[in-house]
Write an enzyme that holds these catalytic residues in place. Sequence first.
Site, PDB file in Angstrom:
ATOM      1  CD  GLN A  47      18.998  10.276  55.582  1.00  0.00           C
ATOM      2  OE1 GLN A  47      17.880   9.942  56.358  1.00  0.00           O
ATOM      3  NE2 GLN A  47      19.627   9.554  55.117  1.00  0.00           N
ATOM      4  CB  CYS A 102      28.759   8.470  53.306  1.00  0.00           C
ATOM      5  SG  CYS A 102      28.515   6.853  52.678  1.00  0.00           S
TER       6      CYS A 102
HETATM    7  N1  PLP Z   1      22.647  12.370  50.925  1.00  0.00           N
HETATM    8  C1  PLP Z   1      22.372  11.951  51.939  1.00  0.00           C
HETATM    9  C2  PLP Z   1      22.009  13.122  53.316  1.00  0.00           C
HETATM   10  C3  PLP Z   1      22.252  10.724  52.320  1.00  0.00           C
HETATM   11  O1  PLP Z   1      21.888  10.160  53.690  1.00  0.00           O
HETATM   12  C4  PLP Z   1      22.366   9.672  51.247  1.00  0.00           C
HETATM   13  C5  PLP Z   1      22.195   8.335  51.512  1.00  0.00           C
HETATM   14  O2  PLP Z   1      22.705   7.650  52.568  1.00  0.00           O
HETATM   15  C6  PLP Z   1      22.715  10.149  49.945  1.00  0.00           C
HETATM   16  C7  PLP Z   1      22.775  11.508  49.883  1.00  0.00           C
HETATM   17  C8  PLP Z   1      22.938   9.179  48.866  1.00  0.00           C
HETATM   18  O3  PLP Z   1      21.681   8.604  48.629  1.00  0.00           O
HETATM   19  P1  PLP Z   1      21.959   7.593  47.278  1.00  0.00           P
HETATM   20  O4  PLP Z   1      23.108   6.537  47.670  1.00  0.00           O
HETATM   21  O5  PLP Z   1      20.315   6.967  47.400  1.00  0.00           O
HETATM   22  O6  PLP Z   1      21.924   8.140  45.984  1.00  0.00           O
END
Ligand code: PLP
Length: 413
Positions: free
Chosen positions: A210, A371
């Site tokens: 982010q 999440c």
């Molecule tokens: N970490 C953070 C802070 C996130 O916002 C996200 C996705 O929402 C992720 C990890 C995971 O990213 P990805 O699904 O592209 O691997």
Amino acid sequence: MNAQPQSPVFDVERIRADFPLLSRTVHGKPLVYLDNANTSQKPAVVIDAVDRHYREHNANVARAVHLLGEEATAAYESARDGLARFIHAESRDDIVLTSGTTQSINLVAYSYALPRLKEGDSILTTVMEHHANIVPWQLVAARSGAKVKAAPIDERGELIVEKFFDMLTPEVKLACVTHVSNVLGTVNPVREIARECRKRGIALLVDGSQAVPHRPVDVKALGCDFYALTGHKMLGPTGTGALWARREHLQSMPPFFGGGEMIREVRFDGTVFADAPHKFEAGTPNIAGFAGLAQAIGYYEELGFEATHAWEQTLLTYATERLSEIPGVRIFGQAKDKEPVISFLLEGAQATDLATLLDLEGIAVRSGHHCAHPLMQFFGVPATLRASLAFYNTRAEIDAFVAAILKVRKLLL
Ligand code: PLP
């Protein structure tokens, strides 16, 4: 609608014209896309690069000596060059291309952490992490007998840094912190954290998912050991991302996936792996996606973070003020240093009901736990709504968003 000029220096309407999807309608209303922390929209240069790859250059990387193979390899490798520039890596060879942050963190969990962890060790993370920066550590902790500990945050949604430092005890072998919270927008003081970790000989992984869409990142200046990022939140295609790591770590880490492309010689009495980063890139990658990601980086470079960041901060302040005027709105996260993410609830309304009604008004926001279950548990709520902004958003969109909340509020309360 707000009649004020958008910005004297930042021509947001010209920029919006680069993003084909922004001009579509949703349920007969102009789309107001405020789900950028989830995934960003893509400028035409990115879409065209993916399209052009399949129309003109499609071939596999590395294995081919023919021209198409060379072109595909050049496009793929140009993403590595772009990422190295983008996060100020010392060398392009310190960039492992992955499918995104999730794969990047799992690579560190299985190749770096697991071989080093033993019973009694710990991994320190924080309460505000995305599950991608919690669950991989729990999986390797379960295999090794180590523990995962989480440093607390305060009511404003800021990490209690002194507490984090206190928790950096000798049994901690790795610390894992998000650069920017996907729910609160909080920017963590990664430099200070890295300094304290280094003093104690503890490796630090930073989840940059982010951060990279909003601010310039310099991994050397940050002083961390690992930096994970995902391409689809920074204008790039889905299924692209990267892990930057210090050279000594990449050299010492065994491969996580085995297969083609990551070897020098395969024999039944012992395989010799390629050098990093290639030893971590087994199999056929998302070549078209990385051709697109290279363009996304070029797009950011042309705009410059100075301009985009200033505009995003203007929008963040404006949206926070306008939302705060609505009776019953509770905003989660008031960090001093914050990227343009606003989580909130409207008293008496379920987050999902509100998001569903907003969708009918053309407003795309996220509702749910984002999440981040432990963060929801901290605030004692099952879910929030999240409006996350990008530099292509406008004041008029925020006005439309606020007007839609006021309208649907009448239906819900
Ligand atoms: N970490 C953070 C802070 C996130 O916002 C996200 C996705 O929402 C992720 C990890 C995971 O990213 P990805 O699904 O592209 O691997």
